[in-house]
Scaffold this motif. Structure first.
Motif, PDB file in Angstrom:
ATOM      1  N   LYS A   1      84.960  13.844  -0.692  1.00 48.38           N
ATOM      2  CA  LYS A   1      83.496  13.918  -0.629  1.00 48.38           C
ATOM      3  C   LYS A   1      82.995  14.023   0.808  1.00 48.38           C
ATOM      4  CE  LYS A   1      79.568  13.676  -2.965  1.00 48.38           C
ATOM      5  NZ  LYS A   1      78.574  13.734  -1.910  1.00 48.38           N
ATOM      6  N   LYS A   2      83.616  13.317   1.717  1.00 49.72           N
ATOM      7  CA  LYS A   2      83.178  13.362   3.117  1.00 49.72           C
ATOM      8  C   LYS A   2      83.350  14.773   3.674  1.00 49.72           C
ATOM      9  CE  LYS A   2      83.854  11.093   7.598  1.00 49.72           C
ATOM     10  NZ  LYS A   2      84.622  10.055   8.338  1.00 49.72           N
ATOM     11  N   PHE A   3      84.485  15.396   3.381  1.00 47.27           N
ATOM     12  CA  PHE A   3      84.729  16.766   3.814  1.00 47.27           C
ATOM     13  C   PHE A   3      83.703  17.706   3.185  1.00 47.27           C
ATOM     14  CE2 PHE A   3      86.445  20.867   2.460  1.00 47.27           C
ATOM     15  CZ  PHE A   3      86.750  21.456   3.679  1.00 47.27           C
ATOM     16  N   GLN A   4      83.489  17.587   1.892  1.00 47.54           N
ATOM     17  CA  GLN A   4      82.566  18.478   1.186  1.00 47.54           C
ATOM     18  C   GLN A   4      81.140  18.344   1.708  1.00 47.54           C
ATOM     19  OE1 GLN A   4      83.112  17.583  -2.980  1.00 47.54           O
ATOM     20  NE2 GLN A   4      85.176  18.474  -3.049  1.00 47.54           N
ATOM     21  N   ASP A   5      80.723  17.114   1.977  1.00 48.69           N
ATOM     22  CA  ASP A   5      79.372  16.897   2.529  1.00 48.69           C
ATOM     23  C   ASP A   5      79.237  17.566   3.893  1.00 48.69           C
ATOM     24  OD1 ASP A   5      78.546  15.461   0.346  1.00 48.69           O
ATOM     25  OD2 ASP A   5      78.786  13.479   1.271  1.00 48.69           O
ATOM     26  N   ALA A   6      80.283  17.465   4.706  1.00 43.60           N
ATOM     27  CA  ALA A   6      80.242  18.073   6.038  1.00 43.60           C
ATOM     28  C   ALA A   6      80.132  19.595   5.941  1.00 43.60           C
ATOM     29  CB  ALA A   6      81.482  17.683   6.833  1.00 43.60           C
ATOM     30  N   VAL A   7      80.822  20.180   4.969  1.00 43.84           N
ATOM     31  CA  VAL A   7      80.744  21.636   4.768  1.00 43.84           C
ATOM     32  C   VAL A   7      79.342  22.031   4.325  1.00 43.84           C
ATOM     33  CG1 VAL A   7      81.558  23.570   3.360  1.00 43.84           C
ATOM     34  CG2 VAL A   7      83.201  21.907   4.265  1.00 43.84           C
ATOM     35  N   GLU A   8      78.821  21.344   3.330  1.00 42.72           N
ATOM     36  CA  GLU A   8      77.522  21.707   2.753  1.00 42.72           C
ATOM     37  C   GLU A   8      76.355  21.409   3.690  1.00 42.72           C
ATOM     38  OE1 GLU A   8      78.767  21.150  -1.948  1.00 42.72           O
ATOM     39  OE2 GLU A   8      77.797  19.489  -0.884  1.00 42.72           O
ATOM     40  N   LYS A   9      76.476  20.383   4.497  1.00 35.26           N
ATOM     41  CA  LYS A   9      75.399  20.022   5.430  1.00 35.26           C
ATOM     42  C   LYS A   9      75.533  20.737   6.774  1.00 35.26           C
ATOM     43  CE  LYS A   9      74.727  15.417   3.423  1.00 35.26           C
ATOM     44  NZ  LYS A   9      74.841  13.952   3.660  1.00 35.26           N
ATOM     45  N   GLY A  10      76.658  21.420   6.996  1.00 29.93           N
ATOM     46  CA  GLY A  10      76.847  22.111   8.274  1.00 29.93           C
ATOM     47  C   GLY A  10      77.016  21.153   9.432  1.00 29.93           C
ATOM     48  N   THR A  11      77.681  20.034   9.187  1.00 25.10           N
ATOM     49  CA  THR A  11      77.851  19.002  10.215  1.00 25.10           C
ATOM     50  C   THR A  11      78.469  19.569  11.495  1.00 25.10           C
ATOM     51  OG1 THR A  11      78.111  17.303   8.513  1.00 25.10           O
ATOM     52  CG2 THR A  11      78.917  16.771  10.733  1.00 25.10           C
ATOM     53  N   TYR A  12      79.399  20.517  11.333  1.00 26.00           N
ATOM     54  CA  TYR A  12      80.123  21.031  12.502  1.00 26.00           C
ATOM     55  C   TYR A  12      79.728  22.467  12.858  1.00 26.00           C
ATOM     56  CZ  TYR A  12      82.660  16.786  11.591  1.00 26.00           C
ATOM     57  OH  TYR A  12      82.966  15.460  11.383  1.00 26.00           O
ATOM     58  N   ASP A  13      78.528  22.856  12.428  1.00 25.91           N
ATOM     59  CA  ASP A  13      78.032  24.197  12.761  1.00 25.91           C
ATOM     60  C   ASP A  13      77.877  24.379  14.271  1.00 25.91           C
ATOM     61  OD1 ASP A  13      77.952  24.754  10.081  1.00 25.91           O
ATOM     62  OD2 ASP A  13      75.763  24.884   9.925  1.00 25.91           O
ATOM     63  N   ALA A  14      77.284  23.394  14.925  1.00 28.14           N
ATOM     64  CA  ALA A  14      77.081  23.503  16.378  1.00 28.14           C
ATOM     65  C   ALA A  14      78.422  23.545  17.101  1.00 28.14           C
ATOM     66  CB  ALA A  14      76.230  22.337  16.884  1.00 28.14           C
ATOM     67  N   TRP A  15      79.363  22.737  16.638  1.00 28.36           N
ATOM     68  CA  TRP A  15      80.710  22.764  17.225  1.00 28.36           C
ATOM     69  C   TRP A  15      81.342  24.142  17.041  1.00 28.36           C
ATOM     70  CZ3 TRP A  15      85.375  23.495  14.518  1.00 28.36           C
ATOM     71  CH2 TRP A  15      86.540  23.337  15.282  1.00 28.36           C
ATOM     72  N   ALA A  16      81.175  24.715  15.855  1.00 28.87           N
ATOM     73  CA  ALA A  16      81.745  26.040  15.579  1.00 28.87           C
ATOM     74  C   ALA A  16      81.196  27.082  16.546  1.00 28.87           C
ATOM     75  CB  ALA A  16      81.446  26.452  14.138  1.00 28.87           C
ATOM     76  N   MET A  17      79.906  26.997  16.861  1.00 31.90           N
ATOM     77  CA  MET A  17      79.308  27.969  17.782  1.00 31.90           C
ATOM     78  C   MET A  17      79.829  27.768  19.204  1.00 31.90           C
ATOM     79  SD  MET A  17      77.651  29.852  15.824  1.00 31.90           S
ATOM     80  CE  MET A  17      76.757  30.872  16.987  1.00 31.90           C
ATOM     81  N   ARG A  18      80.063  26.520  19.606  1.00 31.18           N
ATOM     82  CA  ARG A  18      80.615  26.282  20.943  1.00 31.18           C
ATOM     83  C   ARG A  18      82.068  26.739  21.007  1.00 31.18           C
ATOM     84  NH1 ARG A  18      76.088  24.266  20.325  1.00 31.18           N
ATOM     85  NH2 ARG A  18      75.005  23.051  21.915  1.00 31.18           N
ATOM     86  N   MET A  19      82.825  26.509  19.949  1.00 34.03           N
ATOM     87  CA  MET A  19      84.209  26.971  19.897  1.00 34.03           C
ATOM     88  C   MET A  19      84.250  28.499  19.964  1.00 34.03           C
ATOM     89  SD  MET A  19      87.504  26.518  19.629  1.00 34.03           S
ATOM     90  CE  MET A  19      88.019  24.927  18.946  1.00 34.03           C
ATOM     91  N   SER A  20      83.346  29.141  19.249  1.00 33.08           N
ATOM     92  CA  SER A  20      83.274  30.603  19.266  1.00 33.08           C
ATOM     93  C   SER A  20      82.956  31.122  20.666  1.00 33.08           C
ATOM     94  CB  SER A  20      82.208  31.079  18.272  1.00 33.08           C
ATOM     95  OG  SER A  20      82.119  32.488  18.258  1.00 33.08           O
ATOM     96  N   LYS A  21      82.064  30.415  21.368  1.00 35.91           N
ATOM     97  CA  LYS A  21      81.734  30.806  22.744  1.00 35.91           C
ATOM     98  C   LYS A  21      82.957  30.639  23.645  1.00 35.91           C
ATOM     99  CE  LYS A  21      78.814  31.916  26.066  1.00 35.91           C
ATOM    100  NZ  LYS A  21      79.627  31.741  27.267  1.00 35.91           N
ATOM    101  N   SER A  22      83.748  29.581  23.410  1.00 34.61           N
ATOM    102  CA  SER A  22      84.969  29.362  24.172  1.00 34.61           C
ATOM    103  C   SER A  22      85.950  30.513  23.958  1.00 34.61           C
ATOM    104  CB  SER A  22      85.611  28.028  23.744  1.00 34.61           C
ATOM    105  OG  SER A  22      86.797  27.784  24.455  1.00 34.61           O
ATOM    106  N   PHE A  23      85.992  31.021  22.728  1.00 33.79           N
ATOM    107  CA  PHE A  23      86.839  32.177  22.415  1.00 33.79           C
ATOM    108  C   PHE A  23      86.370  33.403  23.204  1.00 33.79           C
ATOM    109  CE2 PHE A  23      87.634  36.059  20.094  1.00 33.79           C
ATOM    110  CZ  PHE A  23      88.942  35.958  19.663  1.00 33.79           C
ATOM    111  N   GLU A  24      85.056  33.627  23.213  1.00 37.45           N
ATOM    112  CA  GLU A  24      84.503  34.786  23.928  1.00 37.45           C
ATOM    113  C   GLU A  24      84.817  34.736  25.419  1.00 37.45           C
ATOM    114  OE1 GLU A  24      80.356  34.777  23.107  1.00 37.45           O
ATOM    115  OE2 GLU A  24      80.609  35.074  20.941  1.00 37.45           O
ATOM    116  N   ASP A  25      84.876  33.528  25.948  1.00 33.84           N
ATOM    117  CA  ASP A  25      85.109  33.354  27.388  1.00 33.84           C
ATOM    118  C   ASP A  25      86.587  33.345  27.772  1.00 33.84           C
ATOM    119  OD1 ASP A  25      82.370  33.206  27.661  1.00 33.84           O
ATOM    120  OD2 ASP A  25      82.310  31.005  27.742  1.00 33.84           O
TER     121      ASP A  25
END
Length: 266
Positions: free
Chosen positions: A205-229
């Motif tokens: 449930k904790k994992f599912q809530d994080a997916v549905e609420k986008g808990t790590y959306d901001a982290w994903a965007m920073r990780m993506s920026k790290s990839f670009e750089d």
């Protein structure tokens, strides 16, 4: 009827006609005013609707907002915004660094071909595994599957490194990895469906809530920026052994040779 009475009658009739004309003129004027007012209201309403549409169109989207939001970094990460992701307890200085995109078919092929061998080398202590995950295929193909899957991978990583590796393998598996042009990974329910094949994430449930609420959306965007750089990364997967880019292995034998050539194994 006398002439006098006849003249009076005509005068009275003309007066009635004048009054009636004035009444009709006033009614016509009121109708014109109402039409003009209605037209103005309609124009203002249309303009307001257009203005609202323009404002809405200019509102930042979910991922644009995430790129500026405060980062909630998953457990098992380090560095600025949690974009350093290293797995392995070995004291070795050897590092295998993988640069991938969740929607990438070549990454899926790499995982299906040598993924287990790559993980085993880390488990055996030959090297540590480092990951930098991008989302450039969303921009190239349209959609948001790479970003959404990366956020879900963050939720898996928060559960544990093993959950992350197993979930990544499941997402890249022949059974669940969608066609490159398909955006199935943008669907939270699909990501949870795949996660339910992973022991550590099944009905978590904790994992599912994080997916549905986008808990790590901001982290994903920073990780993506790290990839670009990242330097020397022109495509996915890009594989670096001790910071040196190596050819994408097409077999387990190719992978073992790459490790030996890099001095990681004998």
């Amino acid at each position: 009827m006398s002439k006098r009475n006849s003249q009076a009658a005509k005068t009275a009739a003309r007066e009635r006609l004048r009054v009636e004309r004035e009444r009709e003129a006033k009614k016509a004027k009121v109708r014109r005013q109402l039409i003009v007012a209605g037209t103005i209201v309609g124009v203002l309403a249309a303009a307001g609707g257009i203005g609202f549409a323009v404002v809405q169109a200019n509102q930042p989207g979910k991922w644009e907002e995430a790129a500026k939001a405060t980062v909630v970094a998953p457990a098992n990460t380090s560095g600025k915004d949690g974009t350093t992701l290293v797995i392995g307890d070995s004291k070795t200085d050897n590092v295998v660094h993988l640069y991938e995109d969740p929607r990438c078919p070549a990454c899926a092929s790499f995982e299906q071909t040598v993924g287990e061998s790559v993980n085993k080398g880390m488990e055996d202590g030959d090297y540590k595994l480092s990951f930098t995950i991008g989302t450039f295929l969303d921009g190239n193909l349209g959609g948001e599957g790479s970003k959404n899957a990366l956020s879900a991978l963050g939720a898996a990583l928060n559960v544990g490194p093993e959950a992350f590796l197993d979930y990544k393998a499941a997402l890249y598996s022949a059974k669940y990895h969608p066609e490159e042009t398909s955006d199935d990974l943008a669907d939270d329910s699909y990501l949870i469906k795949v996660a339910n094949t992973v022991d550590a994430l099944k009905n978590n449930k904790k994992f599912q809530d994080a997916v549905e609420k986008g808990t790590y959306d901001a982290w994903a965007m920073r990780m993506s920026k790290s990839f670009e750089d990242a330097e020397g990364v022109e495509s996915t997967p890009t594989i670096k052994i001790n910071d040196k880019v190596v050819k994408n292995p097409g077999s387990v034998a190719d992978w073992q040779k790459a490790l030996k050539d890099a001095g990681v194994t004998k």
